[in-house]
Design a protein around this motif. Structure first.
Motif, PDB file in Angstrom:
ATOM      1  N   LEU A 109       0.861  -1.174   0.000  1.00  0.00           N
ATOM      2  CA  LEU A 109       0.000   0.000   0.000  1.00  0.00           C
ATOM      3  C   LEU A 109       0.905   1.234   0.000  1.00  0.00           C
ATOM      4  O   LEU A 109       1.800   1.350   0.846  1.00  0.00           O
ATOM      5  CB  LEU A 109      -0.904   0.009   1.225  1.00  0.00           C
ATOM      6  N   ALA A 110       0.710   2.136  -0.953  1.00  0.00           N
ATOM      7  CA  ALA A 110       1.572   3.306  -1.079  1.00  0.00           C
ATOM      8  C   ALA A 110       0.732   4.574  -1.140  1.00  0.00           C
ATOM      9  O   ALA A 110      -0.352   4.597  -1.748  1.00  0.00           O
ATOM     10  CB  ALA A 110       2.443   3.200  -2.331  1.00  0.00           C
ATOM     11  N   GLU A 111       1.256   5.636  -0.537  1.00  0.00           N
ATOM     12  CA  GLU A 111       0.581   6.941  -0.529  1.00  0.00           C
ATOM     13  C   GLU A 111       1.202   7.853  -1.582  1.00  0.00           C
ATOM     14  O   GLU A 111       2.428   7.881  -1.753  1.00  0.00           O
ATOM     15  CB  GLU A 111       0.708   7.601   0.845  1.00  0.00           C
ATOM     16  N   VAL A 112       0.371   8.591  -2.279  1.00  0.00           N
ATOM     17  CA  VAL A 112       0.845   9.597  -3.225  1.00  0.00           C
ATOM     18  C   VAL A 112       1.284  10.826  -2.424  1.00  0.00           C
ATOM     19  O   VAL A 112       0.461  11.469  -1.763  1.00  0.00           O
ATOM     20  CB  VAL A 112      -0.251   9.981  -4.236  1.00  0.00           C
ATOM     21  N   ILE A 113       2.572  11.140  -2.453  1.00  0.00           N
ATOM     22  CA  ILE A 113       3.062  12.288  -1.693  1.00  0.00           C
ATOM     23  C   ILE A 113       3.416  13.464  -2.604  1.00  0.00           C
ATOM     24  O   ILE A 113       3.667  14.571  -2.118  1.00  0.00           O
ATOM     25  CB  ILE A 113       4.275  11.915  -0.817  1.00  0.00           C
ATOM     26  N   ASP A 114       3.425  13.247  -3.899  1.00  0.00           N
ATOM     27  CA  ASP A 114       3.631  14.362  -4.832  1.00  0.00           C
ATOM     28  C   ASP A 114       3.072  13.964  -6.190  1.00  0.00           C
ATOM     29  O   ASP A 114       3.131  12.786  -6.579  1.00  0.00           O
ATOM     30  CB  ASP A 114       5.114  14.715  -4.949  1.00  0.00           C
TER      31      ASP A 114
END
Length: 327
Positions: free
Chosen positions: A100-105
């Motif tokens: 699971l990965a978060e969009v940080i840019d």
């Protein structure tokens, strides 16, 4: 399912061509087995697929089919499936099936091209030149592959270069509809295009978003502290499609052994090098002593490799990949 059908056919074709290279075949099948975990594939599924595959070939082979041919196909498929199952089982003890990965840019660099930075919730080990499968919340159970555009970082972030394609479900979602704070799923990194320790100077030839894995390889060279001469040719149709030039110029200014050469093919007024990438490549000095990395649209990659071979560069020193995603 047309995408899965084409991928199955492509995998079978690749397996057949790699039969005389057991080491490479084992590595490829191992990657496939680990990647299948994100779909929830278990050992019983391989049996079902194998039975359907043999039945299909038997039907269309008609009179060419006999007990000896059937035994050969069953033995070959069983060996391949056992390798994939074993690799998946071994991976299950040390790595998740997906991240699971978060969009940080999220930067829209051109009307249809975005650079997306992700931070996986768990460490994601990869080699520069590899790619990952991505699933977005808009399209559950639909995975598309994108090359990682950076070398491993201490903060565990990865960057993807995504072009929104007409009718491309995942690419359009990532490039045009994804926002900071959104979450995506990532499959395990796969791919075999990696930096070799040959000591040779490097030629990197990129077309479009095929720049991504080559940029990761250049970053790896920078991190290694070694200083081979690196020529990075970056092809695009129009100047506005040279979406990563500010960062490439910054890299070039900090490392005098790196030379970045943008090439535009469909803009006569462009004040720089113009033409198709394979043609532009031939305008420079001989590349016969270089290690070569090529990534881009399939037609561009095939023509570039053909020109390089004709110039005397052995295929063993030409590392190639086509643009990942939905092409």
């Amino acid at each position: 399912m047309d995408v899965q059908r084409d991928r199955l056919f492509g995998a079978l074709t690749r397996i057949v061509w790699m039969l005389d290279s057991p080491g490479s075949l084992g590595g490829y099948l191992g990657q496939l087995g680990r990647d299948h975990r994100k779909y929830g594939v278990v050992a019983e599924h391989y049996t079902a697929v194998g039975n359907a595959l043999v039945a299909t070939i038997k039907r269309f082979a008609a009179e060419a089919w006999n007990s000896e041919v059937e035994a050969a196909w069953v033995a070959a498929y069983t060996a391949a499936a056992d390798l994939m199952i074993g690799s998946a089982d071994a991976d299950a003890g040390v790595s998740p099936a997906w991240w699971l990965a978060e969009v940080i840019d999220h930067e829209l660099r051109a009307p249809d091209i975005a650079v997306v930075t992700l931070r996986p919730g768990q460490p994601l080990d990869f080699a520069p030149g590899q790619y990952v499968s991505v699933q977005t919340a808009r399209w559950p159970r639909v995975w598309r592959t994108y090359s990682i555009a950076n070398a491993p970082r201490a903060d565990n972030t990865i960057r993807l270069h995504v072009r929104a394609l007409p009718g491309g479900w995942v690419s359009t979602a990532l490039a045009l509809h994804t926002r900071i704070g959104d979450q995506v799923l990532l499959g395990p990194p796969v791919g075999t295009m990696a930096l070799t320790d040959s000591g040779r100077d490097l030629l990197c030839v990129a077309g479009g978003t095929g720049l991504a894995p080559l940029k990761a390889i250049v970053e790896q060279v920078i991190a290694s502290g070694k200083r081979p001469n690196v020529h990075l040719l970056v092809g695009a149709r129009r100047a506005c499609d040279l979406y990563d030039m500010p960062d490439l110029v910054r890299m070039e200014s900090g490392f005098p052994w790196l030379r970045v050469m943008p090439i535009v093919s469909e803009e006569p007024a462009y004040d720089g090098m113009r033409g198709q990438v394979p043609d532009a490549m031939a305008r420079f000095h001989s590349w016969t002593e270089h290690e070569v990395y090529v990534c881009g649209p399939a037609g561009m990659v095939n023509e570039t490799v053909r020109r390089l071979q004709r110039a005397g560069i052995p295929l063993s020193r030409i590392h190639r990949d086509t643009i990942q995603g939905e092409l």
